[in-house]
Motif scaffolding. Structure first.
Motif, PDB file in Angstrom:
ATOM      1  N   HIS A  22       0.922  -1.053   0.002  1.00 26.96           N
ATOM      2  CA  HIS A  22      -0.085   0.165  -0.055  1.00 26.96           C
ATOM      3  C   HIS A  22       0.764   1.334  -0.063  1.00 26.96           C
ATOM      4  O   HIS A  22       2.031   1.098   0.078  1.00 26.96           O
ATOM      5  CB  HIS A  22      -1.220   0.058   1.281  1.00 26.96           C
ATOM      6  CG  HIS A  22      -0.466  -0.127   2.601  1.00 26.96           C
ATOM      7  ND1 HIS A  22       0.198   0.927   3.128  1.00 26.96           N
ATOM      8  CD2 HIS A  22      -0.308  -1.165   3.369  1.00 26.96           C
ATOM      9  CE1 HIS A  22       0.559   0.700   4.423  1.00 26.96           C
ATOM     10  NE2 HIS A  22       0.403  -0.722   4.604  1.00 26.96           N
ATOM     11  N   ASP A  23       0.135   2.462  -0.275  1.00 23.92           N
ATOM     12  CA  ASP A  23       1.151   3.582  -0.725  1.00 23.92           C
ATOM     13  C   ASP A  23       2.124   3.751   0.497  1.00 23.92           C
ATOM     14  O   ASP A  23       3.096   4.403   0.238  1.00 23.92           O
ATOM     15  CB  ASP A  23       0.173   4.527  -1.068  1.00 23.92           C
ATOM     16  CG  ASP A  23      -0.511   4.352  -2.416  1.00 23.92           C
ATOM     17  OD1 ASP A  23      -0.238   3.208  -2.875  1.00 23.92           O
ATOM     18  OD2 ASP A  23      -1.375   5.322  -2.650  1.00 23.92           O
ATOM     19  N   PHE A  58       2.029   5.362  -8.964  1.00 23.53           N
ATOM     20  CA  PHE A  58       2.550   5.777  -7.540  1.00 23.53           C
ATOM     21  C   PHE A  58       3.718   4.815  -7.128  1.00 23.53           C
ATOM     22  O   PHE A  58       4.982   5.541  -7.041  1.00 23.53           O
ATOM     23  CB  PHE A  58       1.414   5.243  -6.491  1.00 23.53           C
ATOM     24  CG  PHE A  58       1.825   5.819  -5.231  1.00 23.53           C
ATOM     25  CD1 PHE A  58       1.718   7.024  -4.695  1.00 23.53           C
ATOM     26  CD2 PHE A  58       2.621   4.754  -4.320  1.00 23.53           C
ATOM     27  CE1 PHE A  58       2.094   7.339  -3.280  1.00 23.53           C
ATOM     28  CE2 PHE A  58       2.951   5.548  -2.959  1.00 23.53           C
ATOM     29  CZ  PHE A  58       2.554   6.705  -2.755  1.00 23.53           C
TER      30      PHE A  58
ATOM     31  N   GLU B  14      -6.032   3.239   2.315  1.00 24.46           N
ATOM     32  CA  GLU B  14      -4.968   2.549   1.301  1.00 24.46           C
ATOM     33  C   GLU B  14      -5.020   1.318   1.283  1.00 24.46           C
ATOM     34  O   GLU B  14      -4.949   0.478   0.229  1.00 24.46           O
ATOM     35  CB  GLU B  14      -3.631   3.139   1.679  1.00 24.46           C
ATOM     36  CG  GLU B  14      -3.196   4.707   1.415  1.00 24.46           C
ATOM     37  CD  GLU B  14      -1.955   4.775   1.737  1.00 24.46           C
ATOM     38  OE1 GLU B  14      -1.107   3.995   2.222  1.00 24.46           O
ATOM     39  OE2 GLU B  14      -1.924   6.364   1.826  1.00 24.46           O
ATOM     40  N   ILE B  17      -7.434  -0.005  -1.623  1.00 25.06           N
ATOM     41  CA  ILE B  17      -6.646   0.267  -2.923  1.00 25.06           C
ATOM     42  C   ILE B  17      -6.271  -1.297  -2.955  1.00 25.06           C
ATOM     43  O   ILE B  17      -6.121  -1.760  -4.305  1.00 25.06           O
ATOM     44  CB  ILE B  17      -5.842   1.282  -3.146  1.00 25.06           C
ATOM     45  CG1 ILE B  17      -6.378   2.670  -2.773  1.00 25.06           C
ATOM     46  CG2 ILE B  17      -4.852   1.536  -4.458  1.00 25.06           C
ATOM     47  CD1 ILE B  17      -5.535   3.817  -2.959  1.00 25.06           C
ATOM     48  N   SER B  46      -5.943   0.496 -10.123  1.00 26.49           N
ATOM     49  CA  SER B  46      -5.156   1.291  -9.028  1.00 26.49           C
ATOM     50  C   SER B  46      -5.266   2.612  -9.218  1.00 26.49           C
ATOM     51  O   SER B  46      -5.215   3.322  -8.136  1.00 26.49           O
ATOM     52  CB  SER B  46      -3.866   0.462  -9.022  1.00 26.49           C
ATOM     53  OG  SER B  46      -3.104   1.050  -7.938  1.00 26.49           O
ATOM     54  N   GLU B  47      -5.156   3.056 -10.224  1.00 33.36           N
ATOM     55  CA  GLU B  47      -4.891   4.639 -10.619  1.00 33.36           C
ATOM     56  C   GLU B  47      -6.240   5.177 -10.107  1.00 33.36           C
ATOM     57  O   GLU B  47      -6.287   6.170  -9.509  1.00 33.36           O
ATOM     58  CB  GLU B  47      -4.704   4.951 -11.997  1.00 33.36           C
ATOM     59  CG  GLU B  47      -3.342   4.634 -12.477  1.00 33.36           C
ATOM     60  CD  GLU B  47      -2.347   5.120 -12.006  1.00 33.36           C
ATOM     61  OE1 GLU B  47      -2.387   6.178 -11.084  1.00 33.36           O
ATOM     62  OE2 GLU B  47      -0.899   4.574 -12.070  1.00 33.36           O
ATOM     63  N   ARG B  50      -6.793   5.266  -6.395  1.00 33.89           N
ATOM     64  CA  ARG B  50      -6.128   6.471  -5.782  1.00 33.89           C
ATOM     65  C   ARG B  50      -6.894   7.598  -5.716  1.00 33.89           C
ATOM     66  O   ARG B  50      -6.779   8.515  -4.961  1.00 33.89           O
ATOM     67  CB  ARG B  50      -4.734   6.450  -5.941  1.00 33.89           C
ATOM     68  CG  ARG B  50      -3.812   7.129  -5.227  1.00 33.89           C
ATOM     69  CD  ARG B  50      -2.300   7.028  -5.473  1.00 33.89           C
ATOM     70  NE  ARG B  50      -1.897   5.614  -5.262  1.00 33.89           N
ATOM     71  CZ  ARG B  50      -1.737   4.634  -6.259  1.00 33.89           C
ATOM     72  NH1 ARG B  50      -1.890   4.963  -7.364  1.00 33.89           N
ATOM     73  NH2 ARG B  50      -0.961   3.645  -5.659  1.00 33.89           N
TER      74      ARG B  50
END
Ligand code: ATP
Ligand code: MG
Lengths: 129, 133
Positions: A22-23, A58, B14, B17, B46-47, B50
């Motif tokens: 995750h980010d 990302f 998050e 996602i 995913s894009e 987000r």
């Protein structure tokens, strides 16, 4: 919080990304790596993404940032093991990973790092895109 | 055209996602998309997930598999966020109001077969994408 392990191998650091990050985990890796490079004076960083099923904008940006930061700290980054389907998708997405060097696998990446650290001219940029 | 299956997945954090990516992958594999096409639609998801989280302030994704005449996967992302004032501009590669590269929307459009946006300032955004087998 979980962390992506960073292994030290002589002058090099090896990161094997094995989970769908995750980010925030990706951001943490970026910070940890920068810290580790400066702590260990590593000259090279290998990032193995062969387990990654996708690279989106990302993660692409994270790889670019790591490459840029390592350069500032006098280390070189090579991203290895990108799956063909991921490469095709990245290009269509519009991410050409400028400034990020790539190699097919860990061995080839290691070779690339050694060559460029030995000051060879004409470093292979063949696998860049 | 028949909808074979449909589920709604929240996009409010998050980890959501990550879950979106996993479910889209499973569904795309189930209907037999090629590995490259699976990768494209998961990346697109995913894009958009987000964007829904960051710009839309959270929302949801509806995930459908379709049949008729071809098999396909359709994703609908919706949020009740600020909306997109200029869609043409937002689609342009390099345009961002955040800290991204501005590749998400334009790139997503290239990765799928069908792409539609509805957005109203102050009301929210809905983006529908389809990838056919
Ligand atoms: N759901 C949404 N609600 C409101 N605005 C949005 C939404 N999705 C996208 N936008 C707007 O469109 C712009 C472009 O989005 P796009 O995904 O192409 O780029 P980005 O998210 O800024 O960067 P990247 O995706 O490359 O990380 C965003 O910066 C934002 O202003
Ligand atoms: Mg985006």
């Amino acid at each position: 919080m979980e962390k992506i392990p960073i292994l030290r191998m002589g002058d090099f650091l090896l990161v094997t990304i094995q989970v769908d990050m995750h980010d925030r985990l990706a951001m943490a890796l970026q910070d940890d790596l920068t810290q580790k490079i400066s702590e260990t004076s590593a000259r090279g960083v290998l990032i193995d993404i062969s387990s990654l099923e996708i690279v989106d904008s990302f993660i692409g940006r994270m790889l670019g940032n790591i490459a840029a930061m390592s350069r500032v700290l006098d280390a070189q980054t090579v991203v290895v093991g990108m799956r063909p389907a991921v490469a095709i998708t990245l290009v269509e997405l519009g991410m050409s990973l400028p400034g990020v060097r790539t190699a097919l696998n860990v061995d080839a990446g290691m070779e690339l790092l050694r060559e460029s650290l030995n000051g060879h001219e004409g470093i292979r940029h063949g696998s860049n895109f | 055209m028949a909808v074979i299956s449909s589920e709604t997945i929240p996009v409010t954090s998050e980890p959501d996602i990550v879950f979106v990516r996993r479910r889209v992958r499973e569904t795309a594999a189930q209907i037999g998309l090629s590995l490259v096409d699976q990768t494209k639609v998961v990346t697109a998801a995913s894009e958009l997930a987000r964007n829904t989280l960051i710009y839309g302030g959270g929302g949801a994704m509806q995930l459908e598999s379709l049949n008729g005449p071809r098999l396909g996967v359709r994703l609908t992302f919706s949020d009740n966020g600020p909306g997109i004032p200029d869609i043409q501009l937002a689609l342009r590669d390099g345009f961002t109001t955040g800290s991204g590269l501005g590749l998400g929307l334009g790139g997503t459009k290239r990765l799928v077969n069908e792409f539609a946006i509805e957005s109203k300032v102050g009301q929210g955004t809905k983006i529908i994408i389809t990838r056919w087998k």
